[in-house]
Motif scaffolding. Structure first.
Motif, PDB file in Angstrom:
ATOM      1  N   LEU A  98     -60.978  13.420 -43.084  1.00 28.86           N
ATOM      2  CA  LEU A  98     -60.373  12.132 -42.743  1.00 28.86           C
ATOM      3  C   LEU A  98     -61.294  10.946 -43.037  1.00 28.86           C
ATOM      4  O   LEU A  98     -62.525  11.071 -43.010  1.00 28.86           O
ATOM      5  CB  LEU A  98     -60.003  12.109 -41.258  1.00 28.86           C
ATOM      6  N   ASP A  99     -60.681   9.817 -43.268  1.00 31.05           N
ATOM      7  CA  ASP A  99     -61.375   8.543 -43.342  1.00 31.05           C
ATOM      8  C   ASP A  99     -61.326   7.961 -41.932  1.00 31.05           C
ATOM      9  O   ASP A  99     -60.250   7.614 -41.433  1.00 31.05           O
ATOM     10  CB  ASP A  99     -60.669   7.624 -44.346  1.00 31.05           C
ATOM     11  N   TYR A 100     -62.454   7.873 -41.274  1.00 36.49           N
ATOM     12  CA  TYR A 100     -62.494   7.405 -39.885  1.00 36.49           C
ATOM     13  C   TYR A 100     -63.759   6.603 -39.656  1.00 36.49           C
ATOM     14  O   TYR A 100     -64.720   6.687 -40.420  1.00 36.49           O
ATOM     15  CB  TYR A 100     -62.426   8.597 -38.914  1.00 36.49           C
ATOM     16  N   ASP A 101     -63.745   5.837 -38.601  1.00 33.26           N
ATOM     17  CA  ASP A 101     -64.897   5.030 -38.218  1.00 33.26           C
ATOM     18  C   ASP A 101     -65.622   5.754 -37.088  1.00 33.26           C
ATOM     19  O   ASP A 101     -64.999   6.129 -36.083  1.00 33.26           O
ATOM     20  CB  ASP A 101     -64.425   3.648 -37.765  1.00 33.26           C
ATOM     21  N   ALA A 126     -56.684  16.928 -25.768  1.00 34.04           N
ATOM     22  CA  ALA A 126     -55.648  15.994 -26.176  1.00 34.04           C
ATOM     23  C   ALA A 126     -56.014  15.321 -27.490  1.00 34.04           C
ATOM     24  O   ALA A 126     -55.167  15.152 -28.385  1.00 34.04           O
ATOM     25  CB  ALA A 126     -55.434  14.939 -25.090  1.00 34.04           C
ATOM     26  N   ILE A 127     -57.279  14.944 -27.638  1.00 35.19           N
ATOM     27  CA  ILE A 127     -57.730  14.290 -28.861  1.00 35.19           C
ATOM     28  C   ILE A 127     -57.624  15.236 -30.053  1.00 35.19           C
ATOM     29  O   ILE A 127     -57.148  14.845 -31.131  1.00 35.19           O
ATOM     30  CB  ILE A 127     -59.169  13.776 -28.697  1.00 35.19           C
ATOM     31  N   CYS A 128     -58.057  16.479 -29.870  1.00 35.48           N
ATOM     32  CA  CYS A 128     -57.986  17.447 -30.973  1.00 35.48           C
ATOM     33  C   CYS A 128     -56.535  17.689 -31.397  1.00 35.48           C
ATOM     34  O   CYS A 128     -56.230  17.746 -32.596  1.00 35.48           O
ATOM     35  CB  CYS A 128     -58.654  18.753 -30.583  1.00 35.48           C
ATOM     36  N   GLU A 129     -55.653  17.837 -30.425  1.00 39.00           N
ATOM     37  CA  GLU A 129     -54.242  18.029 -30.771  1.00 39.00           C
ATOM     38  C   GLU A 129     -53.681  16.795 -31.462  1.00 39.00           C
ATOM     39  O   GLU A 129     -52.960  16.898 -32.463  1.00 39.00           O
ATOM     40  CB  GLU A 129     -53.421  18.342 -29.511  1.00 39.00           C
ATOM     41  N   TYR A 130     -54.005  15.629 -30.949  1.00 40.02           N
ATOM     42  CA  TYR A 130     -53.487  14.392 -31.525  1.00 40.02           C
ATOM     43  C   TYR A 130     -53.928  14.246 -32.984  1.00 40.02           C
ATOM     44  O   TYR A 130     -53.110  13.968 -33.870  1.00 40.02           O
ATOM     45  CB  TYR A 130     -53.979  13.194 -30.710  1.00 40.02           C
ATOM     46  N   ILE A 131     -55.218  14.445 -33.232  1.00 43.13           N
ATOM     47  CA  ILE A 131     -55.732  14.263 -34.591  1.00 43.13           C
ATOM     48  C   ILE A 131     -55.187  15.325 -35.535  1.00 43.13           C
ATOM     49  O   ILE A 131     -54.759  15.020 -36.663  1.00 43.13           O
ATOM     50  CB  ILE A 131     -57.274  14.270 -34.584  1.00 43.13           C
ATOM     51  N   ARG A 142     -52.436  17.091 -35.333  1.00 42.49           N
ATOM     52  CA  ARG A 142     -50.999  16.950 -35.567  1.00 42.49           C
ATOM     53  C   ARG A 142     -50.660  15.639 -36.289  1.00 42.49           C
ATOM     54  O   ARG A 142     -49.790  15.604 -37.160  1.00 42.49           O
ATOM     55  CB  ARG A 142     -50.242  17.048 -34.243  1.00 42.49           C
ATOM     56  N   THR A 143     -51.356  14.572 -35.937  1.00 49.19           N
ATOM     57  CA  THR A 143     -51.046  13.268 -36.519  1.00 49.19           C
ATOM     58  C   THR A 143     -51.592  13.124 -37.936  1.00 49.19           C
ATOM     59  O   THR A 143     -50.910  12.616 -38.831  1.00 49.19           O
ATOM     60  CB  THR A 143     -51.612  12.140 -35.639  1.00 49.19           C
ATOM     61  N   TYR A 144     -52.824  13.588 -38.133  1.00 48.72           N
ATOM     62  CA  TYR A 144     -53.481  13.386 -39.416  1.00 48.72           C
ATOM     63  C   TYR A 144     -53.618  14.665 -40.251  1.00 48.72           C
ATOM     64  O   TYR A 144     -53.808  14.589 -41.463  1.00 48.72           O
ATOM     65  CB  TYR A 144     -54.881  12.789 -39.201  1.00 48.72           C
ATOM     66  N   GLY A 145     -53.557  15.816 -39.594  1.00 45.93           N
ATOM     67  CA  GLY A 145     -53.783  17.069 -40.315  1.00 45.93           C
ATOM     68  C   GLY A 145     -52.560  17.931 -40.513  1.00 45.93           C
ATOM     69  O   GLY A 145     -52.659  19.050 -41.011  1.00 45.93           O
TER      70      GLY A 145
END
Length: 210
Positions: free
Chosen positions: A24-27, A68-73, A75-78
């Motif tokens: 991912l491209d992330y800050d 929650a963060i791992c699931e969010y990322i 599912r949302t980005y991966g």
């Protein structure tokens, strides 16, 4: 943009690792623990009402909790690349270890850490017993599968990895007793995404892989 707020030497390294696995491209923003009490600085605590790591921001979203963060990322980005679905043979195993990581393994480790800081030596029997069982279960899992998630790396491994590596800086098992865990950590340490993550979130710190 997705921003990962990483408190040095904390479980928020999981989030950095997942982002690197997904390419991912992330800050990434790093925060150093206070010198007087080793806790998060005030600017980190201000990010989320709980005042603890990890935290991400994504536009107007502010999200805490590793799972929650791992699931969010993922599912949302991966596109759930690292989250097996119900039709996958590894689904149940992945779910078990994804939740076992914080609900049992880390919770038990924290009980031990607090007990020691309060002067308990040896640990209370129920804490020592739960700790031993948690490590034994992890060893048994890796004797039967290459990853906690099953046949390939999943967010269960992202979650469990911190417990077996960096968390041991606060006290933990001698890996000589757990050859399958030791072999697993060697494999994790060879992953380019893991190496990139640790170089970014813990510059100058050698990952605790043995």
């Amino acid at each position: 943009m997705l921003t990962v707020h990483h408190l040095r030497i904390s479980q928020s390294e999981r989030v950095v690792w997942l982002c690197e696995e997904l390419g991912l491209d992330y800050d990434l923003r790093l925060y150093t623990r206070r010198s007087d009490n080793n806790l998060a600085p005030d600017e980190y605590k201000a990010l989320h009402p709980m005042g603890i790591a990890p935290v991400i921001t994504d536009g107007d979203l502010v999200l805490g909790e590793s799972g929650a963060i791992c699931e969010y990322i993922d599912r949302t980005y991966g596109k759930a690349r690292h989250s097996p679905g119900p039709d996958d043979a590894d689904f149940a195993g992945h779910l078990l270890w994804f939740h076992f990581s914080n609900a049992t393994f880390m919770a038990t480790g924290m009980m031990g850490l607090v007990a020691r800081r309060l002067g308990a030596d040896p640990l209370p029997d129920f804490v020592a017993d739960r700790t031993a069982k948690a490590w034994q279960l992890a060893e048994a899992r890796l004797a039967e599968a290459p990853f906690f998630g099953g046949r390939s790396l999943t967010t269960a491994d992202i979650m469990m990895g911190f417990n077996l590596t960096t968390a041991r800086m606060f006290g933990g098992a001698d890996l000589s007793q757990f050859p399958h865990i030791a072999a697993y950590l060697k494999r994790i340490g060879e992953r380019p995404a893991y190496r990139r993550a640790m170089e970014k979130c813990e510059p100058g710190v050698t990952p605790k892989l043995d």
